[in-house]
Design an enzyme around this catalytic site. Structure first.
Site, PDB file in Angstrom:
ATOM      1  N   ASP A  12       0.816  -1.215   0.000  1.00 28.75           N
ATOM      2  CA  ASP A  12       0.000   0.000   0.000  1.00 28.75           C
ATOM      3  C   ASP A  12       0.851   1.267   0.000  1.00 28.75           C
ATOM      4  O   ASP A  12       0.473   2.279   0.605  1.00 28.75           O
ATOM      5  CB  ASP A  12      -1.039  -0.013   1.134  1.00 28.75           C
ATOM      6  CG  ASP A  12      -0.433   0.124   2.513  1.00 28.75           C
ATOM      7  OD1 ASP A  12       0.735  -0.241   2.688  1.00 28.75           O
ATOM      8  OD2 ASP A  12      -1.143   0.603   3.427  1.00 28.75           O
ATOM      9  N   ASP A  17       6.769   0.075   2.504  1.00 27.39           N
ATOM     10  CA  ASP A  17       6.261  -0.824   1.446  1.00 27.39           C
ATOM     11  C   ASP A  17       7.181  -0.788   0.232  1.00 27.39           C
ATOM     12  O   ASP A  17       7.509  -1.815  -0.367  1.00 27.39           O
ATOM     13  CB  ASP A  17       4.858  -0.401   0.989  1.00 27.39           C
ATOM     14  CG  ASP A  17       3.814  -0.563   2.073  1.00 27.39           C
ATOM     15  OD1 ASP A  17       3.706   0.349   2.915  1.00 27.39           O
ATOM     16  OD2 ASP A  17       3.141  -1.604   2.088  1.00 27.39           O
ATOM     17  N   ASP A  41      -2.155   3.470   2.710  1.00 27.16           N
ATOM     18  CA  ASP A  41      -1.167   4.358   3.332  1.00 27.16           C
ATOM     19  C   ASP A  41      -0.469   5.200   2.253  1.00 27.16           C
ATOM     20  O   ASP A  41       0.698   5.552   2.375  1.00 27.16           O
ATOM     21  CB  ASP A  41      -0.146   3.505   4.099  1.00 27.16           C
ATOM     22  CG  ASP A  41       0.555   4.278   5.219  1.00 27.16           C
ATOM     23  OD1 ASP A  41       0.282   5.480   5.365  1.00 27.16           O
ATOM     24  OD2 ASP A  41       1.378   3.672   5.927  1.00 27.16           O
ATOM     25  N   TRP A  80       0.148  11.029   6.212  1.00 31.84           N
ATOM     26  CA  TRP A  80       0.926   9.815   5.940  1.00 31.84           C
ATOM     27  C   TRP A  80       0.813   9.445   4.468  1.00 31.84           C
ATOM     28  O   TRP A  80       1.783   9.065   3.834  1.00 31.84           O
ATOM     29  CB  TRP A  80       0.434   8.629   6.764  1.00 31.84           C
ATOM     30  CG  TRP A  80       0.610   8.760   8.235  1.00 31.84           C
ATOM     31  CD1 TRP A  80       1.205   9.805   8.904  1.00 31.84           C
ATOM     32  CD2 TRP A  80       0.187   7.818   9.228  1.00 31.84           C
ATOM     33  NE1 TRP A  80       1.171   9.550  10.255  1.00 31.84           N
ATOM     34  CE2 TRP A  80       0.555   8.351  10.489  1.00 31.84           C
ATOM     35  CE3 TRP A  80      -0.471   6.580   9.198  1.00 31.84           C
ATOM     36  CZ2 TRP A  80       0.294   7.683  11.685  1.00 31.84           C
ATOM     37  CZ3 TRP A  80      -0.724   5.916  10.382  1.00 31.84           C
ATOM     38  CH2 TRP A  80      -0.347   6.470  11.614  1.00 31.84           C
ATOM     39  N   THR A 128       1.697  -6.268   2.574  1.00 28.46           N
ATOM     40  CA  THR A 128       2.259  -5.272   3.496  1.00 28.46           C
ATOM     41  C   THR A 128       1.303  -4.095   3.668  1.00 28.46           C
ATOM     42  O   THR A 128       1.704  -3.030   4.134  1.00 28.46           O
ATOM     43  CB  THR A 128       3.647  -4.800   3.006  1.00 28.46           C
ATOM     44  OG1 THR A 128       3.497  -4.223   1.701  1.00 28.46           O
ATOM     45  CG2 THR A 128       4.631  -5.947   2.940  1.00 28.46           C
ATOM     46  N   ASN A 176      -3.347  -1.755   9.333  1.00 29.97           N
ATOM     47  CA  ASN A 176      -3.693  -2.517   8.124  1.00 29.97           C
ATOM     48  C   ASN A 176      -4.991  -3.299   8.300  1.00 29.97           C
ATOM     49  O   ASN A 176      -5.693  -3.590   7.334  1.00 29.97           O
ATOM     50  CB  ASN A 176      -2.557  -3.470   7.737  1.00 29.97           C
ATOM     51  CG  ASN A 176      -1.366  -2.725   7.167  1.00 29.97           C
ATOM     52  OD1 ASN A 176      -1.500  -1.564   6.758  1.00 29.97           O
ATOM     53  ND2 ASN A 176      -0.213  -3.373   7.157  1.00 29.97           N
ATOM     54  N   TRP A 248       8.113  -2.281   9.943  1.00 30.88           N
ATOM     55  CA  TRP A 248       6.967  -3.191   9.881  1.00 30.88           C
ATOM     56  C   TRP A 248       7.018  -4.131   8.664  1.00 30.88           C
ATOM     57  O   TRP A 248       7.087  -5.349   8.802  1.00 30.88           O
ATOM     58  CB  TRP A 248       5.662  -2.390   9.771  1.00 30.88           C
ATOM     59  CG  TRP A 248       5.315  -1.443  10.868  1.00 30.88           C
ATOM     60  CD1 TRP A 248       4.793  -1.760  12.085  1.00 30.88           C
ATOM     61  CD2 TRP A 248       5.394  -0.002  10.834  1.00 30.88           C
ATOM     62  NE1 TRP A 248       4.558  -0.607  12.807  1.00 30.88           N
ATOM     63  CE2 TRP A 248       4.900   0.476  12.070  1.00 30.88           C
ATOM     64  CE3 TRP A 248       5.823   0.923   9.871  1.00 30.88           C
ATOM     65  CZ2 TRP A 248       4.816   1.833  12.380  1.00 30.88           C
ATOM     66  CZ3 TRP A 248       5.759   2.278  10.181  1.00 30.88           C
ATOM     67  CH2 TRP A 248       5.263   2.719  11.423  1.00 30.88           C
ATOM     68  N   ASP A 249       6.927  -3.520   7.481  1.00 30.51           N
ATOM     69  CA  ASP A 249       6.783  -4.330   6.258  1.00 30.51           C
ATOM     70  C   ASP A 249       8.077  -5.039   5.892  1.00 30.51           C
ATOM     71  O   ASP A 249       8.068  -6.138   5.329  1.00 30.51           O
ATOM     72  CB  ASP A 249       6.358  -3.431   5.085  1.00 30.51           C
ATOM     73  CG  ASP A 249       5.014  -2.766   5.352  1.00 30.51           C
ATOM     74  OD1 ASP A 249       4.322  -3.181   6.299  1.00 30.51           O
ATOM     75  OD2 ASP A 249       4.662  -1.831   4.607  1.00 30.51           O
TER      76      ASP A 249
HETATM   77  O1  AGV Z   1       0.688  -0.364  10.869  1.00 33.08           O
HETATM   78  C1  AGV Z   1       1.827  -0.532  10.132  1.00 33.08           C
HETATM   79  C2  AGV Z   1       1.580  -0.332   8.646  1.00 33.08           C
HETATM   80  C3  AGV Z   1       2.737  -0.937   7.838  1.00 33.08           C
HETATM   81  O2  AGV Z   1       2.231  -1.693   6.739  1.00 33.08           O
HETATM   82  N1  AGV Z   1       1.504   1.070   8.167  1.00 33.08           N
HETATM   83  C4  AGV Z   1       2.914   1.475   7.957  1.00 33.08           C
HETATM   84  C5  AGV Z   1       3.588   0.254   7.367  1.00 33.08           C
HETATM   85  O3  AGV Z   1       3.655   0.371   5.945  1.00 33.08           O
HETATM   86  C6  AGV Z   1       0.644   2.030   8.836  1.00 33.08           C
HETATM   87  C7  AGV Z   1       1.272   2.979   9.820  1.00 33.08           C
HETATM   88  C8  AGV Z   1       1.305   2.902  11.193  1.00 33.08           C
HETATM   89  N2  AGV Z   1       1.954   3.979  11.731  1.00 33.08           N
HETATM   90  C9  AGV Z   1       2.368   4.764  10.688  1.00 33.08           C
HETATM   91  C10 AGV Z   1       1.945   4.154   9.479  1.00 33.08           C
HETATM   92  C11 AGV Z   1       3.087   6.002  10.601  1.00 33.08           C
HETATM   93  N3  AGV Z   1       3.538   6.638  11.701  1.00 33.08           N
HETATM   94  N4  AGV Z   1       3.329   6.520   9.388  1.00 33.08           N
HETATM   95  C12 AGV Z   1       2.894   5.892   8.276  1.00 33.08           C
HETATM   96  N5  AGV Z   1       2.207   4.714   8.287  1.00 33.08           N
HETATM   97 CA    CA Z   2       2.281  -0.868   4.457  1.00 31.53          CA
END
Ligand code: AGV
Ligand code: CA
Length: 313
Positions: A12, A17, A41, A80, A128, A176, A248-249
């Site tokens: 995403d 990612d 995202d 984001w 992811t 996610n 994370w990913d």
């Molecule tokens: O919850 C983690 C997911 C992962 O797939 N995403 C970010 C990673 O690509 C969401 C996310 C959580 N916190 C974030 C996220 C942050 N501070 N900034 C951007 N995305």
């Molecule tokens: Ca992601």
């Protein structure tokens, strides 16, 4: 020679990612047979562009890309979603040709069905971002389930708190899952070999300056150089805890290559779909079986990334 493992990636467009796509493209024993982009995202067009640009760097424009038209019930913050556009403006990427018109691409569901149907052996699905495309594809063409070897998903929070801080929410969900809780519920109800890499284990691997410094010392390698620049974009989210950027990913993607470095727990789980805990993944005896990561040898993980990125395009 051993046959390559077939991998279909569904991402995403977030910063990690795109880094995860870079990582998959460095894996010599994997064959990427398709990539779906979900506007969760990210905003769709810039993320399709960075996906296509990554493929160009590796000379792999032959890998098909699918466009997801889904919009989750709980949108990601626009701040984001806008960040990944910066990636396309980096010196190594800005002058590469833009992707063809994303609206001429097949939809994510179409591409997933097509690639799984014609695959000659089982395919690993790496997700992811949210799981909506896979769930809709399985609902539309249930026969593709037989082609799925395993599903690896960066998603969920089982024995730890979530990372969603929103109105009408108690903080138990991971993003996610929260984006489209009903799809996550359906995913858990399919009888799939599902391996989640949840916050329980991703919390162990923040993006930190020590790692970025090591990466910078090997920036004579083009992949390390580019990855270091992309990761630098995440550093301003440190040190406030809630906004720490984790790997994370990248961690979920590494699970494809170094599963022996993870401790997984087998259990049964369900997904909540209503407030106050929509998107919470919780252990429940009546749920379906899945495995989720609880620990990782983080030194082996950081070393693996550094080693993979020691190469040119
Ligand atoms: O919850 C983690 C997911 C992962 O797939 N995403 C970010 C990673 O690509 C969401 C996310 C959580 N916190 C974030 C996220 C942050 N501070 N900034 C951007 N995305
Ligand atoms: Ca992601």
């Amino acid at each position: 020679m051993k046959e390559k493992e077939l991998v279909f990636m569904d991402h995403d467009g977030g910063i990690d990612d795109i880094l995860s796509l870079l990582l998959v493209l460095t894996m010599e024993d994997k064959e990427l047979i398709g990539i779906n982009v979900t506007p969760a995202d990210c905003f769709l067009e810039p993320a399709m562009e960075s996906t296509y640009k990554m493929l160009q760097l590796f000379g792999r424009e032959d890998i098909p890309i699918g466009r997801s038209d889904y919009h989750g019930v709980n949108a990601f913050p626009n701040e984001w979603r806008a960040r990944p556009e910066v990636i396309n403006a980096l010196p190594m990427l800005i002058n590469l040709p833009k992707s063809p018109n994303p609206y001429e691409y097949p939809t994510a569901v179409e591409l997933l069905i097509e690639q799984l149907t014609k695959a000659e052996r089982k395919v690993t699905i790496l997700m992811t971002g949210p799981c909506s495309n896979l769930v809709h594809a399985l609902q539309k063409a249930p026969e593709i389930q037989a082609k799925i070897g395993k599903v690896v998903w960066m998603g969920g929070a089982f024995r730890t708190g979530g990372n969603v801080h929103a109105f009408q929410h108690d903080g138990t969900a991971e993003w996610n899952v929260y984006w489209d809780p009903s799809s996550a519920k359906a995913l858990f109800e399919f009888d799939l070999p599902l391996f989640c890499i949840p916050l329980d284990v991703t919390n162990l691997v923040p993006v930190n300056k020590e790692f970025l410094s090591k990466l910078a010392y090997q920036s004579k390698y083009q992949v390390s150089n580019l990855a270091g620049q992309i990761w630098a974009m995440t550093i301003d989210t440190i040190p406030s805890y809630h906004y720490t950027y984790f790997m994370w990913d990248i961690l979920a993607t590494s699970y494809l290559a170094i599963p022996q470095e993870f401790m997984m727990e087998g259990s049964r789980a369900k997904v909540a779909v209503r407030p106050p805990n929509a998107g919470q993944t919780y252990l429940d005896w009546e749920g379906n079986h899945l495995e989720f990561g609880v620990k990782v040898n983080k030194y082996a993980f950081y070393e693996y990334i550094l080693k993979q990125f020691q190469r040119d395009f």
